[in-house]
Scaffold this motif. Structure first.
Motif, PDB file in Angstrom:
ATOM      1  N   ARG A  20       0.701  -1.251  -0.121  1.00 41.80           N
ATOM      2  CA  ARG A  20       0.063  -0.011   0.199  1.00 41.80           C
ATOM      3  C   ARG A  20       0.976   1.603  -0.080  1.00 41.80           C
ATOM      4  O   ARG A  20       0.528   2.051  -0.723  1.00 41.80           O
ATOM      5  CB  ARG A  20      -0.858  -0.050   1.113  1.00 41.80           C
ATOM      6  CG  ARG A  20      -2.170   1.187   1.319  1.00 41.80           C
ATOM      7  CD  ARG A  20      -2.749   1.223   2.538  1.00 41.80           C
ATOM      8  NE  ARG A  20      -1.995   1.877   3.350  1.00 41.80           N
ATOM      9  CZ  ARG A  20      -2.625   2.209   4.631  1.00 41.80           C
ATOM     10  NH1 ARG A  20      -3.644   2.042   4.965  1.00 41.80           N
ATOM     11  NH2 ARG A  20      -1.723   2.836   5.535  1.00 41.80           N
ATOM     12  N   HIS A  21       1.845   1.001   0.653  1.00 41.83           N
ATOM     13  CA  HIS A  21       2.846   2.340   0.847  1.00 41.83           C
ATOM     14  C   HIS A  21       3.615   2.556  -0.635  1.00 41.83           C
ATOM     15  O   HIS A  21       3.670   3.815  -1.021  1.00 41.83           O
ATOM     16  CB  HIS A  21       3.983   2.076   1.824  1.00 41.83           C
ATOM     17  CG  HIS A  21       4.821   3.358   2.137  1.00 41.83           C
ATOM     18  ND1 HIS A  21       4.193   4.603   2.536  1.00 41.83           N
ATOM     19  CD2 HIS A  21       6.145   3.732   2.045  1.00 41.83           C
ATOM     20  CE1 HIS A  21       5.272   5.352   2.731  1.00 41.83           C
ATOM     21  NE2 HIS A  21       6.368   4.882   2.391  1.00 41.83           N
ATOM     22  N   LEU A  22       3.998   1.507  -1.398  1.00 42.85           N
ATOM     23  CA  LEU A  22       4.258   1.716  -2.487  1.00 42.85           C
ATOM     24  C   LEU A  22       3.302   2.474  -3.376  1.00 42.85           C
ATOM     25  O   LEU A  22       3.833   3.451  -4.316  1.00 42.85           O
ATOM     26  CB  LEU A  22       4.771   0.155  -3.152  1.00 42.85           C
ATOM     27  CG  LEU A  22       5.984  -0.333  -3.018  1.00 42.85           C
ATOM     28  CD1 LEU A  22       6.016  -1.660  -3.667  1.00 42.85           C
ATOM     29  CD2 LEU A  22       7.471   0.492  -3.856  1.00 42.85           C
ATOM     30  N   GLN A  23       2.076   2.024  -3.332  1.00 39.64           N
ATOM     31  CA  GLN A  23       0.927   2.600  -4.287  1.00 39.64           C
ATOM     32  C   GLN A  23       0.985   4.172  -3.800  1.00 39.64           C
ATOM     33  O   GLN A  23       0.679   4.976  -4.432  1.00 39.64           O
ATOM     34  CB  GLN A  23      -0.390   1.828  -4.125  1.00 39.64           C
ATOM     35  CG  GLN A  23      -0.496   0.871  -4.577  1.00 39.64           C
ATOM     36  CD  GLN A  23      -1.867   0.386  -4.819  1.00 39.64           C
ATOM     37  OE1 GLN A  23      -2.763   0.878  -4.064  1.00 39.64           O
ATOM     38  NE2 GLN A  23      -2.292  -0.674  -5.762  1.00 39.64           N
ATOM     39  N   LYS A  73      18.842  -8.692   3.328  1.00 36.94           N
ATOM     40  CA  LYS A  73      19.765  -7.968   4.587  1.00 36.94           C
ATOM     41  C   LYS A  73      20.306  -6.607   3.802  1.00 36.94           C
ATOM     42  O   LYS A  73      20.406  -5.532   4.374  1.00 36.94           O
ATOM     43  CB  LYS A  73      21.249  -8.703   4.477  1.00 36.94           C
ATOM     44  CG  LYS A  73      22.099  -8.388   5.278  1.00 36.94           C
ATOM     45  CD  LYS A  73      23.215  -9.291   5.703  1.00 36.94           C
ATOM     46  CE  LYS A  73      24.192  -8.965   6.508  1.00 36.94           C
ATOM     47  NZ  LYS A  73      25.102  -9.910   6.814  1.00 36.94           N
ATOM     48  N   ALA A  74      20.635  -6.397   2.526  1.00 36.41           N
ATOM     49  CA  ALA A  74      20.878  -5.091   2.034  1.00 36.41           C
ATOM     50  C   ALA A  74      19.506  -4.108   2.110  1.00 36.41           C
ATOM     51  O   ALA A  74      19.853  -3.170   2.565  1.00 36.41           O
ATOM     52  CB  ALA A  74      21.217  -5.223   0.603  1.00 36.41           C
ATOM     53  N   CYS A  75      18.429  -4.500   1.795  1.00 37.06           N
ATOM     54  CA  CYS A  75      17.431  -3.841   1.880  1.00 37.06           C
ATOM     55  C   CYS A  75      16.992  -3.352   3.436  1.00 37.06           C
ATOM     56  O   CYS A  75      16.895  -2.225   3.652  1.00 37.06           O
ATOM     57  CB  CYS A  75      16.056  -4.691   1.343  1.00 37.06           C
ATOM     58  SG  CYS A  75      16.160  -4.840  -0.564  1.00 37.06           S
ATOM     59  N   ALA A  76      17.420  -4.385   4.428  1.00 41.20           N
ATOM     60  CA  ALA A  76      17.177  -3.898   5.621  1.00 41.20           C
ATOM     61  C   ALA A  76      18.051  -2.893   6.132  1.00 41.20           C
ATOM     62  O   ALA A  76      17.881  -1.937   6.841  1.00 41.20           O
ATOM     63  CB  ALA A  76      17.224  -5.300   6.368  1.00 41.20           C
ATOM     64  N   PRO A 127      11.026  -0.640  11.067  1.00 42.46           N
ATOM     65  CA  PRO A 127      12.170  -1.382  10.234  1.00 42.46           C
ATOM     66  C   PRO A 127      11.589  -2.338   9.418  1.00 42.46           C
ATOM     67  O   PRO A 127      12.119  -2.717   8.105  1.00 42.46           O
ATOM     68  CB  PRO A 127      12.959  -1.708  11.262  1.00 42.46           C
ATOM     69  CG  PRO A 127      12.522  -1.768  12.703  1.00 42.46           C
ATOM     70  CD  PRO A 127      11.349  -0.833  12.341  1.00 42.46           C
ATOM     71  N   ARG A 128      10.784  -3.633  10.069  1.00 43.29           N
ATOM     72  CA  ARG A 128      10.588  -4.672   8.951  1.00 43.29           C
ATOM     73  C   ARG A 128       9.540  -4.127   7.974  1.00 43.29           C
ATOM     74  O   ARG A 128       9.594  -4.718   6.795  1.00 43.29           O
ATOM     75  CB  ARG A 128       9.598  -5.522   9.824  1.00 43.29           C
ATOM     76  CG  ARG A 128      10.335  -6.235  11.128  1.00 43.29           C
ATOM     77  CD  ARG A 128      11.514  -6.943  10.818  1.00 43.29           C
ATOM     78  NE  ARG A 128      11.396  -8.261  10.571  1.00 43.29           N
ATOM     79  CZ  ARG A 128      12.240  -9.483  10.970  1.00 43.29           C
ATOM     80  NH1 ARG A 128      13.555  -8.947  11.294  1.00 43.29           N
ATOM     81  NH2 ARG A 128      12.096 -10.567  10.537  1.00 43.29           N
ATOM     82  N   ALA A 129       8.598  -3.429   8.011  1.00 43.20           N
ATOM     83  CA  ALA A 129       7.865  -2.546   6.980  1.00 43.20           C
ATOM     84  C   ALA A 129       8.595  -1.937   5.947  1.00 43.20           C
ATOM     85  O   ALA A 129       8.421  -2.158   4.698  1.00 43.20           O
ATOM     86  CB  ALA A 129       6.630  -1.685   7.673  1.00 43.20           C
ATOM     87  N   LYS A 130       9.712  -1.206   6.305  1.00 49.67           N
ATOM     88  CA  LYS A 130      10.652  -0.603   5.398  1.00 49.67           C
ATOM     89  C   LYS A 130      11.141  -1.720   4.547  1.00 49.67           C
ATOM     90  O   LYS A 130      11.683  -1.559   3.551  1.00 49.67           O
ATOM     91  CB  LYS A 130      11.395   0.405   6.025  1.00 49.67           C
ATOM     92  CG  LYS A 130      10.808   1.560   6.516  1.00 49.67           C
ATOM     93  CD  LYS A 130      11.732   2.364   7.476  1.00 49.67           C
ATOM     94  CE  LYS A 130      10.763   3.734   7.783  1.00 49.67           C
ATOM     95  NZ  LYS A 130      11.671   4.443   8.660  1.00 49.67           N
ATOM     96  N   ARG A 132      11.108  -2.088   0.361  1.00 49.19           N
ATOM     97  CA  ARG A 132      12.115  -2.391  -0.290  1.00 49.19           C
ATOM     98  C   ARG A 132      12.248  -3.587  -1.227  1.00 49.19           C
ATOM     99  O   ARG A 132      12.603  -3.676  -2.308  1.00 49.19           O
ATOM    100  CB  ARG A 132      13.277  -2.002   0.328  1.00 49.19           C
ATOM    101  CG  ARG A 132      13.429  -0.384   0.435  1.00 49.19           C
ATOM    102  CD  ARG A 132      13.619   0.360  -0.560  1.00 49.19           C
ATOM    103  NE  ARG A 132      14.947   0.382  -1.313  1.00 49.19           N
ATOM    104  CZ  ARG A 132      15.258   0.545  -2.454  1.00 49.19           C
ATOM    105  NH1 ARG A 132      14.086   0.891  -3.345  1.00 49.19           N
ATOM    106  NH2 ARG A 132      16.508   0.279  -3.200  1.00 49.19           N
ATOM    107  N   LEU A 133      12.082  -4.785  -0.375  1.00 54.11           N
ATOM    108  CA  LEU A 133      11.908  -5.952  -1.181  1.00 54.11           C
ATOM    109  C   LEU A 133      10.986  -6.189  -2.358  1.00 54.11           C
ATOM    110  O   LEU A 133      11.457  -6.600  -3.425  1.00 54.11           O
ATOM    111  CB  LEU A 133      11.699  -7.056  -0.141  1.00 54.11           C
ATOM    112  CG  LEU A 133      12.885  -7.844   0.604  1.00 54.11           C
ATOM    113  CD1 LEU A 133      12.094  -8.765   1.883  1.00 54.11           C
ATOM    114  CD2 LEU A 133      13.515  -8.608  -0.441  1.00 54.11           C
ATOM    115  N   LEU A 134       9.847  -5.738  -2.075  1.00 54.68           N
ATOM    116  CA  LEU A 134       8.926  -5.622  -3.054  1.00 54.68           C
ATOM    117  C   LEU A 134       9.204  -5.093  -4.259  1.00 54.68           C
ATOM    118  O   LEU A 134       8.876  -5.205  -5.245  1.00 54.68           O
ATOM    119  CB  LEU A 134       7.347  -5.170  -2.561  1.00 54.68           C
ATOM    120  CG  LEU A 134       6.740  -6.329  -1.312  1.00 54.68           C
ATOM    121  CD1 LEU A 134       5.450  -5.804  -0.841  1.00 54.68           C
ATOM    122  CD2 LEU A 134       6.600  -7.580  -2.234  1.00 54.68           C
TER     123      LEU A 134
END
Length: 385
Positions: free
Chosen positions: A131-134, A315-318, A372-375, A379-381
């Motif tokens: 949803r945040h991406l949208q 890991k890089a995304c996190a 942090p997990r949502a972020k 980035r993963l998606l």
């Protein structure tokens, strides 16, 4: 305020309080696996949220007393292999526990509730991230299918076929099971075997004709010793006789007894070997019969180069958001990720919220893990390709 500052202040942000509000809405709707109507109430919530994002929804009716299965697909989720996000909406807790032994409450950084850690928090996070991406007007590189199943806690007997169907169409699988040991993600899991042992003896009066009886319970004691002897911690093999039932009365030599057996193994080869040994168990008393049925319920999820590469990407995304992601070496619990990894699809598990107390009356998540997990999910998606 400068125009740039005004624009920046109007940019949607990931808000942890907003995330928690959504999670608690799902937690309030208690959904024990065996209560189809309760699980379907959560399925309807999931369906409505993804419909609100414009995703194509496929709702598959449950069967055998289990709830419905929800698939939500992005507009480009046709043809090209993409991302499968795999979640379950059932829990182990009975209806009413939220108002009794496991009240929904927040105590500092800890938020308690039935199924909040395993795994409604994790199941909500990818929805919020997409949803945040949208909201930012951005898209994923790959098509995404969000799959929510209804009976994972009992081994996914209905949804396994659908899980494997979707996994075959996926380039990556991301599983929203809870994080382990302080936020670690899962790159391997033990395989799970389930067996039922039925023992039949000869009944007799326990006082007047004890010598005529052949006790199924006594034979079970022999069998438990044989099953326990299969445990090999160095190989990661465990067996457990977890449930037994049988007998007629205290003054009757028992004719029948049934035992349920759990097996955990690290490798496919060990699964085959131990399955053969358990199925091959024989009665030690020649006047008693022993019948064993069952097999591997979930194949081992063995770490692969492809899944480790996927972990390095996560890991890089996190790390972009200050989250230092680590991986577990293995975990004894099975998940639906075992099915997808067993098909050879790169799978990353344990991407849900950090917390503790799964399946207990102290089940909780750590509020500080949500942002942090949502972020990381965002980035993963956005970046997987």
């Amino acid at each position: 305020m400068s125009p740039d500052s005004a624009q920046q202040s109007n940019t949607p942000k990931i808000e942890p309080e907003e995330i928690l509000e959504g999670i608690l809405d799902w937690v309030e709707a208690e959904s024990p696996t065996t209560d189809k109507d309760a699980v379907n109430r959560v399925a309807t919530k999931v369906e409505g949220l993804y419909k609100g994002l414009g995703l194509a929804i496929e709702r598959t009716p449950g069967r055998d007393g289990y709830g419905d299965i929800i698939r939500a697909r992005t507009e480009n989720a046709t043809g090209e292999k993409g991302i499968l996000v795999l979640s379950h909406i059932d829990t182990v807790h009975p209806i009413g526990v939220k108002d009794g032994a496991l009240k929904i409450r927040r105590e500092g950084d800890e938020v308690y509730g039935p199924g909040i850690y395993d795994m409604k928090a994790g199941a909500y996070l990818p929805y919020y991230a997409y949803r945040h991406l949208q909201r930012l007007g951005r898209k994923t590189n790959l098509p995404v299918t969000f799959l929510y199943v209804s009976e994972e806690e009992v081994g996914s007997p209905v949804s396994q076929e659908i899980i494997e169907e979707e996994a075959r169409k996926a380039k990556y699988v991301l599983v929203t099971e809870p994080a382990r040991d302080g936020g670690k993600v899962v790159v391997s899991r033990k395989g799970v075997g389930r067996f039922v042992m039925k023992i039949t003896g000869r009944p007799a009066h326990a006082g007047a004709k004890h010598e005529d009886g052949r006790s199924a319970v006594s034979e079970l004691a022999n069998q438990i010793k044989a099953i326990d002897a299969l445990v090999d911690y160095e190989r990661g093999v465990t067996t457990n006789v977890g449930m037994i039932s049988g007998g007629t009365a205290v003054n009757v030599v028992a004719r029948d007894v049934v035992a349920e057996i759990d097996l955990r193994v690290l490798t496919k080869e060990d699964g085959e070997e131990l399955t053969a040994k358990i199925l091959g168990l024989k009665a030690q008393n020649p006047d008693v019969t022993v019948e064993v049925t069952g097999g591997m319920n979930r194949p081992p999820f063995e770490a692969s180069d492809a899944s480790m590469k996927l972990f390095e990407h996560a890991k890089a995304c996190a790390a972009e958001f200050g989250l230092e992601l680590e991986a577990t070496t293995t975990t004894g619990g099975g998940s639906d990720g075992n099915f997808t990894a067993g098909l050879g699809v790169p799978t990353l598990d344990g991407l849900g919220a950090d917390g503790a107390g799964a399946h207990t009356l102290e089940e909780k998540i750590y509020f500080s893990s949500l942002e942090p997990r949502a972020k990381m999910w965002f980035r993963l998606l956005e970046t997987l390709e």
